[in-house]
Write an enzyme that holds these catalytic residues in place. Structure first.
Site, short mmCIF file in Angstrom:
data_model
loop_
_atom_site.label_atom_id
_atom_site.label_comp_id
_atom_site.label_asym_id
_atom_site.label_seq_id
_atom_site.Cartn_x
_atom_site.Cartn_y
_atom_site.Cartn_z
N GLY A 419 0.80 -1.22 0.00
CA GLY A 419 0.00 0.00 0.00
C GLY A 419 0.83 1.26 0.00
O GLY A 419 0.39 2.31 -0.50
N ALA A 420 2.05 1.18 0.54
CA ALA A 420 2.92 2.36 0.56
C ALA A 420 3.34 2.75 -0.86
O ALA A 420 3.54 3.93 -1.16
CB ALA A 420 4.14 2.11 1.43
#
Length: 529
Positions: A419-420
């Site tokens: 997700g980063a």
């Protein structure tokens, strides 16, 4: 000064001549220009600070300042105020040019009643803010005030409200810069907080409640420096964007910052000529450590990417695992967001997410293209981060990039996990161009963690689990942790040689300069808070 002299010539009883009236005007001007008087001016200098008018003169182009409300006076009569003369009511306001471009400004005069903000004082500031809005010019507010003028009671408080209202009206329309050059306490601190950038000098202190009040209420013993000094606001609260050693440096920072910004949200930032060089920079081909786990400073990459290595970093001492700031690429202003593996491996946490999201939204509001450099292993794990709201704070990055309609160019340098990776403006969050270096590892998670999940049974059943895991980690890395898989899926537009990065980004900026992206009509989105 008494007004009885203007009634007529005391010697003849007849009307005064124009010469006499001009003499009175010049005397009044001299009184105003002297501020609180020679003794207070000397005290200001002894404290290492410039006066309000000296700050204005240092900030603006020579002979360009037009003052508003020079002869303003308060109207309070209580508590001995009927005899108090306060030149310009303690604040200098007006319009001028900085580096040839118009701005509006206000500069509080600490030599006049400690720069205290009364009704007329604040109305002058609010009217100047409104003029900046009407004319589409940046606003610079130099704060140096002991706070509200308590003798004026609710009128003083109302004045603050007028300033805050105008700060919000200007938000996203014209850039607002606050220089905190002295005390800025109580309600006064909210005006800088409502502006886009705060430059704080070493001589300044900014807090809502001072050390004495805190000690009496909570029992905590803290110095004014530790509570509201520039280092505290840079490292801990994140309120301050730049620290200046003195007034002169604060003004230089403000001037440089303005040079990167458009005057308002309908304009583009100024473009400089003479920076067309996009030749290959072979230093970039060897700038990353060969060991993918070894740290490096992403600012070394930025220095090779922007024109003449000129990068103005914002909030350098706050959440340094994410670097943000302004630079130019072939003369065009860009906002840069970059993970810094030198600090916490470049991971995203609560503070860096807030820092990045706010900067992204500023750039979008003022038509400044975004260049994102990605080397992120994920979001920071831990109980403190989860309890602190890493989910909603991290979502701010997702929201900010997704909502931005300016040109967005992403360069994946090395790690881009989970997700980063999306939060650093992956293709699916609207990136117009995604470039990757051959060293890029784009995956759901790192190969070590992924192999432990995918091949858990094979590793457990192996005669030599350690060797087997090493083998399978490499297998996963070869299959997924490369830029070629993402390129095959259309999530990476091109895999580029590091030495060719500046040329690729410059060309993309040129091709995207007329980008127009329409969104559904609405008042505004609801960013996670």
């Amino acid at each position: 000064m008494s007004d009885t002299k203007s009634a007529g010539d005391p010697r003849t009883g007849g009307p005064r001549t124009m010469t006499e009236r001009i003499e009175e005007l010049l005397e009044r001007r001299d009184t105003v220009m002297a501020g609180g008087g020679e003794a207070r001016l000397e005290k200001q200098h002894a404290a290492g600070k410039l006066t309000a008018r000296e700050r204005v003169a240092a900030l603006v182009d020579p002979l360009s300042f037009e003052e508003f409300g020079m002869h303003a006076q308060h109207r309070t009569t209580l508590f001995g105020m009927d005899e108090a003369v306060m030149p310009a009511d303690g604040v200098v306001t007006g319009a001028a040019n900085v580096l040839g471009r118009p701005i509006h400004l206000a500069s509080q005069d600490f030599t006049v009643a400690g720069g205290s903000a009364g009704e007329r004082h604040s109305i002058k500031v609010a009217e100047c803010l409104h003029s900046a809005l009407e004319n589409g010019t940046p606003f610079v507010f130099i704060n140096d005030s002991g706070g509200a003028r308590v003798q004026e009671g609710i009128d003083s408080l109302s004045g603050y409200g007028k300033v805050f209202f105008q700060n919000v009206a200007l938000s996203g329309v014209v850039p607002q810069i606050s220089i905190v050059a002295g005390p800025c306490a109580g309600g006064a601190a909210y005006s800088p907080a409502l502006t886009d950038f705060i430059i704080q000098t070493r001589a300044s202190r900014m807090f809502i409640t001072g050390p004495e009040v805190i000690k009496s209420v909570t029992g905590e013993d803290v110095s004014a420096e530790a509570l509201g000094g520039p280092d505290a606001h840079m490292a801990h609260s994140g309120n301050t964007h730049f620290i200046a050693e003195n007034d002169e440096q604060a003004i230089l920072i403000a001037q440089k910052l303005l040079s990167f910004l458009p005057s308002n949200n309908t304009e583009e930032a100024p473009q400089l000529e003479g920076f067309d060089d996009v030749e290959r920079d072979t230093v970039l081909d060897s700038i990353l450590p060969q060991d993918p786990k070894k740290a490096y400073d992403v600012r070394d990459v930025l220095a090779r990417l922007v024109d003449a290595g000129d990068f103005l970093e914002v909030q350098a001492g706050f959440a340094p695992n994410l670097v943000i700031g302004f630079g130019r690429i072939t003369g065009r202003s860009v906002g840069i967001v970059a993970n810094n593996p030198k600090v916490l491996s470049g991971i995203l946490d609560i503070n860096s997410s807030d820092k990045g999201a706010r900067f992204i939204r500023f750039c979008n509001a003022f038509n400044i293209p975004l260049v994102t450099l990605v080397d992120v292993p994920g979001f920071l794990p831990g109980v403190a981060q989860e309890y602190g709201g890493i989910i909603r704070h991290g979502a701010k990055m997702l929201f900010a990039y997704s909502a931005s309609t300016v040109p967005k160019i992403t360069v994946v340098l090395r790690k881009a996990y989970g997700g980063a990776y999306l939060a650093m403006c992956g293709k699916d969050l609207g990136a117009d161009r995604v470039f990757a270096w051959p060293t890029a590892e784009i995956a759901v998670m790192g190969a070590e963690g992924a192999a432990g999940v995918v091949f858990r049974r094979e590793i457990a059943d192996a005669d030599d689990p350690v060797t087997k895991k090493t083998e399978l980690v490499q297998l996963y890395r070869d299959a997924f942790s490369t830029p070629y898989v993402s390129a095959a899926r259309g999530l990476v537009d091109d895999i580029v040689e590091p030495s060719d990065t500046r040329r690729k980004v410059a060309r993309a900026l040129e091709n995207l300069q007329s980008k127009r992206e329409l969104r559904p009509p609405k008042k505004h989105g609801l960013i996670p808070l």
